[in-house]
Motif scaffolding. Sequence first.
Motif, mmCIF file in Angstrom:
data_model
loop_
_atom_site.group_PDB
_atom_site.id
_atom_site.type_symbol
_atom_site.label_atom_id
_atom_site.label_comp_id
_atom_site.label_asym_id
_atom_site.label_seq_id
_atom_site.Cartn_x
_atom_site.Cartn_y
_atom_site.Cartn_z
ATOM 1 N N THR A 238 28.967 -21.704 14.890
ATOM 2 C CA THR A 238 28.236 -21.574 13.488
ATOM 3 C C THR A 238 28.036 -23.166 13.199
ATOM 4 O O THR A 238 26.866 -23.522 12.662
ATOM 5 C CB THR A 238 29.179 -20.805 12.331
ATOM 6 O OG1 THR A 238 29.440 -19.716 12.951
ATOM 7 C CG2 THR A 238 28.332 -20.535 11.009
ATOM 8 N N THR A 241 25.311 -24.737 15.146
ATOM 9 C CA THR A 241 24.088 -24.503 14.978
ATOM 10 C C THR A 241 23.453 -25.006 13.984
ATOM 11 O O THR A 241 22.319 -25.701 14.048
ATOM 12 C CB THR A 241 23.815 -22.768 14.636
ATOM 13 O OG1 THR A 241 24.663 -22.108 15.517
ATOM 14 C CG2 THR A 241 22.399 -22.443 14.546
ATOM 15 N N GLU A 242 24.288 -25.528 13.058
ATOM 16 C CA GLU A 242 23.669 -26.238 12.014
ATOM 17 C C GLU A 242 23.654 -27.733 11.953
ATOM 18 O O GLU A 242 23.008 -28.507 11.669
ATOM 19 C CB GLU A 242 24.859 -26.151 10.560
ATOM 20 C CG GLU A 242 24.588 -24.665 10.207
ATOM 21 C CD GLU A 242 23.203 -24.007 9.522
ATOM 22 O OE1 GLU A 242 22.503 -25.066 9.085
ATOM 23 O OE2 GLU A 242 22.942 -23.097 9.692
#
Length: 297
Positions: A238, A241-242
């Motif tokens: 997560t 991805t950012e």
Amino acid sequence: MKCRKCGERALISLRRHNAGFCKEHFNEFFVRQVEKAIKKYEMFDYSDKIMVCISGGKDSLVLWYLLHKMGFDTTGMYVNLGIGEYSEKSLEKVKAFSEKHGLKSIIVNLTQLGHPITLMEKRVKRTACAICGTTKRHYFNKVAHENNFDIVATGHNLDDEAARLLGNTMRWYPEYLGKMSPALSADSQIKKKVKPLIRLTELEVGAYAFMNGIYYIADECPKSVGATSMIYKNALNTLETEMPGTKHYFYSEFVKNVAHKFEREETEKKEMHICSICGIESFLEVCTFCKMLEKIK
Ligand code: FES
Ligand code: ZN
Ligand code: ZN
């Protein structure tokens, strides 16, 4: 997207490097990452006898394939865990791979030795993964020591090690945080334990296997369902991805700037013993593996 090197159509896009690559240049990139890791962490050289721990999964087979291709002296070492169909399938992959590439391997079969993981988990009060980890470590050390291997190489990738680091950090395990380097001086019986795929992610290793026709067992071990390492991997994905590149910085900066703070001084190191049953070096007079085996008897 186009290949950063040649401008042809890219087959893979790597956001953390802000680049795309065609097959040829992805392979070049991949090998360079492995070479960098070997050099930077002074893992081994061409005079070393390397034992590659293989499971039949993508990481270990890719590692073995590459080290062999790079001209290193390698032998595969596989532990058949005796976990039903999963173990049968993984053994098939290992055999097919060794035959295809004309590579030699050593196979330890826990069922033939009378203690498959499925039996051990019934008798020992620990999770199957913990029992399996101790058992594999024991045989890796034993086979390496008995066959005079200098180096034990495993296929851990960046995702594996960043997740392990996150887990050890969440619980502040100083003992484990001091052992996060991708090249650890093992003990007096083996020179080093190394992780040459440390600069590559799971996705990159999978892509390399696919592009180079390396057939591996894609199934996860049935005992690993719900393992906490998966929770940490998902959390890091997560973040990645950012913020592409997070996993690499998290792990490599820790190793570079922080890990030494957790390493024990020579004087503080626990005294090592030779296990009185199996003859393998351990912190205990009878090692954890031999203690587990006594319960089976
Ligand atoms: Fe060891 Fe699954 S691979 S318990
Ligand atoms: Zn290209
Ligand atoms: Zn022992």
